[in-house]
Each structure stands twice: as structure tokens, then as C-alpha cells.
Scaffold this active site. Structure first.
Site, PDB file in Angstrom:
ATOM      1  N   VAL A  29      14.411  -6.604  -5.313  1.00 19.63           N
ATOM      2  CA  VAL A  29      13.149  -6.941  -5.975  1.00 19.63           C
ATOM      3  C   VAL A  29      12.593  -8.280  -5.482  1.00 19.63           C
ATOM      4  CG1 VAL A  29      12.125  -7.370  -8.262  1.00 19.63           C
ATOM      5  CG2 VAL A  29      13.942  -5.672  -8.030  1.00 19.63           C
TER       6      VAL A  29
ATOM      7  N   ASP B 258      13.497  -1.219   4.879  1.00 23.04           N
ATOM      8  CA  ASP B 258      13.998  -1.945   6.062  1.00 23.04           C
ATOM      9  C   ASP B 258      14.471  -1.023   7.174  1.00 23.04           C
ATOM     10  OD1 ASP B 258      13.910  -4.487   4.566  1.00 23.04           O
ATOM     11  OD2 ASP B 258      15.450  -3.513   3.389  1.00 23.04           O
TER      12      ASP B 258
ATOM     13  N   ASP C 247      15.212  -1.747  -1.020  1.00 18.54           N
ATOM     14  CA  ASP C 247      14.750  -2.906  -0.252  1.00 18.54           C
ATOM     15  C   ASP C 247      15.817  -3.996  -0.265  1.00 18.54           C
ATOM     16  OD1 ASP C 247      13.200  -4.665   1.159  1.00 18.54           O
ATOM     17  OD2 ASP C 247      11.518  -4.687  -0.240  1.00 18.54           O
ATOM     18  N   GLY C 248      17.080  -3.567  -0.023  1.00 17.25           N
ATOM     19  CA  GLY C 248      18.190  -4.533  -0.083  1.00 17.25           C
ATOM     20  C   GLY C 248      18.659  -4.985   1.290  1.00 17.25           C
TER      21      GLY C 248
ATOM     22  N   GLU D 239      13.697   0.306  -8.359  1.00 15.46           N
ATOM     23  CA  GLU D 239      13.752  -0.464  -7.109  1.00 15.46           C
ATOM     24  C   GLU D 239      15.074  -1.216  -7.054  1.00 15.46           C
ATOM     25  OE1 GLU D 239      10.778  -2.655  -4.278  1.00 15.46           O
ATOM     26  OE2 GLU D 239      11.119  -3.987  -5.964  1.00 15.46           O
TER      27      GLU D 239
ATOM     28  N   PHE E 186      24.631  -4.817  -6.557  1.00 13.74           N
ATOM     29  CA  PHE E 186      24.519  -3.352  -6.645  1.00 13.74           C
ATOM     30  C   PHE E 186      25.908  -2.716  -6.762  1.00 13.74           C
ATOM     31  CE2 PHE E 186      20.591  -3.661  -3.626  1.00 13.74           C
ATOM     32  CZ  PHE E 186      19.839  -4.204  -4.656  1.00 13.74           C
TER      33      PHE E 186
ATOM     34  N   GLU F  15       0.836  -1.208   0.000  1.00 10.96           N
ATOM     35  CA  GLU F  15       0.000   0.000   0.000  1.00 10.96           C
ATOM     36  C   GLU F  15       0.869   1.255   0.000  1.00 10.96           C
ATOM     37  OE1 GLU F  15      -3.116   0.132   2.897  1.00 10.96           O
ATOM     38  OE2 GLU F  15      -4.290  -1.384   1.828  1.00 10.96           O
TER      39      GLU F  15
ATOM     40  N   ASP G 256      18.533  -6.224  -8.961  1.00  4.03           N
ATOM     41  CA  ASP G 256      18.675  -7.281  -7.946  1.00  4.03           C
ATOM     42  C   ASP G 256      19.768  -8.244  -8.415  1.00  4.03           C
ATOM     43  OD1 ASP G 256      16.393  -8.367  -5.612  1.00  4.03           O
ATOM     44  OD2 ASP G 256      18.055  -9.677  -6.171  1.00  4.03           O
ATOM     45  N   SER G 257      20.333  -8.959  -7.448  1.00  2.61           N
ATOM     46  CA  SER G 257      21.242 -10.050  -7.847  1.00  2.61           C
ATOM     47  C   SER G 257      20.430 -11.147  -8.541  1.00  2.61           C
ATOM     48  CB  SER G 257      21.935 -10.632  -6.621  1.00  2.61           C
ATOM     49  OG  SER G 257      20.977 -11.265  -5.790  1.00  2.61           O
TER      50      SER G 257
HETATM   51  C1  LIG Z   1      13.857  -8.326   1.182  1.00  2.00           C
HETATM   52  S1  LIG Z   1      14.217  -8.745  -0.441  1.00  2.00           S
HETATM   53  C2  LIG Z   1      13.261  -7.635  -1.424  1.00  2.00           C
HETATM   54  C3  LIG Z   1      11.781  -7.769  -1.214  1.00  2.00           C
HETATM   55  C4  LIG Z   1      10.886  -7.301  -2.349  1.00  2.00           C
HETATM   56  N1  LIG Z   1      10.946  -5.896  -2.602  1.00  2.00           N
HETATM   57  C5  LIG Z   1       9.467  -7.762  -2.134  1.00  2.00           C
HETATM   58  O1  LIG Z   1       8.516  -7.082  -2.549  1.00  2.00           O
HETATM   59  O2  LIG Z   1       9.283  -8.851  -1.565  1.00  2.00           O
HETATM   60  C6  LIG Z   1      15.854  -8.176  -0.652  1.00  2.00           C
HETATM   61  C7  LIG Z   1      16.415  -8.354  -2.048  1.00  2.00           C
HETATM   62  O3  LIG Z   1      17.572  -7.529  -2.185  1.00  2.00           O
HETATM   63  C8  LIG Z   1      18.514  -8.187  -2.997  1.00  2.00           C
HETATM   64  N2  LIG Z   1      19.839  -7.633  -2.648  1.00  2.00           N
HETATM   65  C9  LIG Z   1      20.263  -7.234  -1.420  1.00  2.00           C
HETATM   66  N3  LIG Z   1      21.503  -6.758  -1.478  1.00  2.00           N
HETATM   67  C10 LIG Z   1      21.872  -6.808  -2.776  1.00  2.00           C
HETATM   68  C11 LIG Z   1      23.057  -6.415  -3.483  1.00  2.00           C
HETATM   69  N4  LIG Z   1      24.104  -5.875  -2.846  1.00  2.00           N
HETATM   70  N5  LIG Z   1      23.090  -6.589  -4.815  1.00  2.00           N
HETATM   71  C12 LIG Z   1      22.032  -7.143  -5.469  1.00  2.00           C
HETATM   72  N6  LIG Z   1      20.888  -7.544  -4.852  1.00  2.00           N
HETATM   73  C13 LIG Z   1      20.808  -7.375  -3.529  1.00  2.00           C
HETATM   74  C14 LIG Z   1      18.335  -9.670  -2.690  1.00  2.00           C
HETATM   75  O4  LIG Z   1      18.722 -10.467  -3.767  1.00  2.00           O
HETATM   76  C15 LIG Z   1      16.828  -9.764  -2.397  1.00  2.00           C
HETATM   77  O5  LIG Z   1      16.144 -10.182  -3.534  1.00  2.00           O
END
Ligand SMILES: C[S@@+](CC[C@H](N)C(=O)[O-])C[C@H]1O[C@@H](n2cnc3c(N)ncnc32)[C@H](O)[C@@H]1O
Length: 290
Positions: free
Chosen positions: A114, A248, A220-221, A111, A200, A91, A141-142
Site C-alpha cells: 500500500v 511490478d 504491489d509488494g 491490496e 505478509f 488509471e 502492508d508492513s
Molecule cells: C512499491 S510499494 C507500494 C506502492 C503503492 N501501491 C502505491 O500506490 O504507491 C511496496 C509496498 O509493499 C510493502 N511490502 C512489500 N513486501 C512486504 C511484505 N512481505 N510484508 C508487508 N509489506 C510488504 C512495503 O512496505 C511497501 O509499502
């Protein structure tokens, strides 16, 4: 900074508080493989419970809601199975995109973090529905899950307010899963959305000059580096009046640290607003030095 960030804290509900007691007990008594099976099933059940109660609450009150709220709630019901953030994160993503659409803030949607694509899809859908024309979206994202936290993430032995520590590779969503959600299930236009795969540390600096204006930057990482790198590289691209969401803020210590340091060091005259579940967001001031 006009700090209002003391209000932004994480208060687990009854189920969350119960999980914090029962999960460590189960972990002590079960073998690792059995514990994983039990944990995954409990996680799935809880997601299902949240979806059911949200659906019931929103459908029974829909008559009294205006069209925009009904749209937000319908999108949230559709995307809850694809997010780790829950309905408040969805939301909030809708509300922030709606705000930049109403204020005609120029720029794309980005974003960083993801996973399975829930909040990313919410922003793309919202822009397509409320905007004059859907904005370009870049989703980094990774697509291999989380990296290890660094020393900057820890306070004592913990890196955040979790039921379970987030291990390397957790929060995984593959690029195939996200493409399927965005392009097959939701039929969003491929020409408008780019998925950037990689860490990233490598991908974000490479893109900072390519992206142009940003209207919404959603971070959101989870970790310190995963928040700091996109903030440092992409913040200068954000249009005045554009928004930054830090999913976070109150749940991952490093994410809060990176955000507070960035706002302080750059003397950004803004204040953090709560999303209601420990996340925060702020508007880039119109008179910005950065
Ligand atoms: C909590 S999840 C994201 C949640 C998402 N936005 C959702 O709606 O559920 C965190 C994500 O960040 C990515 N991530 C975190 N640090 C990263 C980095 N340094 N490089 C690439 N991806 C990263 C992870 O692969 C993971 O998919």
C-alpha cells in the site's frame, strides 16, 4: 497460459533514461548524506513534473471526454502525489475496478503493498463512485517499508529495473499517513476499509479464511515472496471474472517469477494484459480449477 507477457516490458522514458546515467555519477561524487538530499529533491521534482504535465494534458482535453474518463482523470490528479506507480498504475486500478463493477463480480477489494495509499485509495474511491454500494477493502502492508529481497529476486547483481536499488525500509508509508489520506482527506467510510499491519508472511495466511470472495487482488509488494504469498493464499478466494493486478511484473524480477510460476503450476487458462508501464493484470477464468 496464453502468454502475451512478452509485450509487458518496462521502457523508461527520456527522464528515466537520463536518471539512469546521472544518478550513479552523483552517487560517486557526493557524500552519502548530500546524495540522499539531492536524490530526494530530484524525486520530488520529477513527481511534481509528472503531476503538472498530466494535469495540463487532461484538463485541456476534458471537454472531449466522457464522464467516466473525466472521473478517472480527476481521481488520478488527486492521488498522484500519494503513489509511486504514476498515472498509469492509478488509471489501471480505476479501469480494473470499473470492469468488475460493470460485470457485477462479487467480492471485496484487496491490496498487498500500500505504501502511502495512492492505488489503494483509487480502488476504494472508484468502487464507491461506480458501484451500487462501495465494496469492503482490505489493505495489507508492513507500514514499515520493504523487507530485504531474497535470492529468488536477483538476476545477477540486480533485483529489478530501478534507478536505485530498493533498500530495506524503502517505499515507506505509515499506517497514520494512509489513514489520514483515506479517512480524513477523502472521507471514505471507516466501516468499509481495514488496514492490516504486518509482514505478509504472518498476516496473509491468517486472513485467507476470513475474507470471503475477492473481486480485485492488487499485488504491489515488489519481491518474489511478497507476490507469491498473497497469490497462493488469496487466489482461491477470487471470484470467477475477478482480476489480479501485478504492479511490478516487468520491473521486479522476483514478482514476475512468482507470477509466472503460479500461473504455470496451477494451469490457469488466462493471459496477462499490460498496464502500459510494466505492470500486468489478468482475469480469473470462469471455469477455474482453483
Ligand atoms: C512499491 S510499494 C507500494 C506502492 C503503492 N501501491 C502505491 O500506490 O504507491 C511496496 C509496498 O509493499 C510493502 N511490502 C512489500 N513486501 C512486504 C511484505 N512481505 N510484508 C508487508 N509489506 C510488504 C512495503 O512496505 C511497501 O509499502
Amino acid at each position: 497460459m496464453k502468454a502475451q507477457n512478452d509485450e509487458i516490458n518496462y521502457k523508461p522514458g527520456l527522464v528515466g533514461r537520463f536518471a539512469r546515467i546521472i544518478i550513479p555519477v552523483l552517487q560517486n561524487f557526493l557524500t552519502p548524506s548530500l546524495f540522499k538530499r539531492v536524490y530526494d529533491n530530484l524525486y520530488w521534482l520529477n513527481k511534481r513534473r509528472i503531476w503538472l504535465s498530466y494535469s495540463l494534458a487532461t484538463k485541456t482535453t476534458a471537454l472531449f471526454k466522457d464522464d467516466e474518463v473525466k472521473t478517472k482523470q480527476a481521481f488520478t490528479r488527486k492521488l498522484l502525489p500519494y503513489t509511486m506507480g504514476g498515472w498509469k498504475a492509478l488509471e489501471n486500478a480505476f479501469d480494473v475496478v470499473s470492469l468488475v463493477e460493470k460485470n457485477s463480480v462479487p467480492g471485496i477489494i484487496v491490496e498487498c503493498g500500500v505504501a502511502e495509499g495512492g492505488t489503494a485509495a483509487m480502488m476504494a474511491l472508484t468502487s464507491r463512485t461506480l458501484g451500487e454500494e462501495s465494496r469492503d477493502c482490505w489493505f495489507f502492508d508492513s507500514y514499515e517499508g520493504l523487507p530485504e529481497p531474497t535470492v529468488e529476486d536477483y538476476q545477477g547483481a540486480k533485483a529489478g529495473e530501478y534507478v536505485q536499488p530498493l533498500a530495506e525500509g524503502s517505499c515507506l508509508g505509515t499506517i497514520e499517513q494512509v489513514s489520514e489520506l483515506l479517512f480524513d482527506k477523502l472521507q471514505l467510510p471507516k466501516s468499509k476499509i481495514t488496514l492490516v499491519k504486518g509482514w505478509f508472511q504472518d498476516t496473509v495466511p491468517l486472513h485467507k479464511d476470513k475474507l470471503g470472495n475477492i473481486a480485485v487482488l492488487r499485488l504491489d509488494g515488489d519481491w518474489y515472496e511478497s507476490t507469491k504469498i498473497p497469490l497462493e493464499n488469496f487466489y482461491p478466494n477470487i471470484s470467477p471474472g475477478g482480476c489480479v493486478i501485478i504492479d511490478d511484473y516487468a520491473t521486479c524480477f522476483g514478482s514476475k517469477k512468482a507470477t509466472d510460476e503460479f500461473i504455470e503450476n496451477n494451469k490457469i487458462d488466462t493471459f496477462l494484459r499490460p498496464d502500459g508501464r510494466g505492470g500486468a493484470w489478468f482475469v480469473k477464468p470462469t471455469q477455474s480449477q482453483n
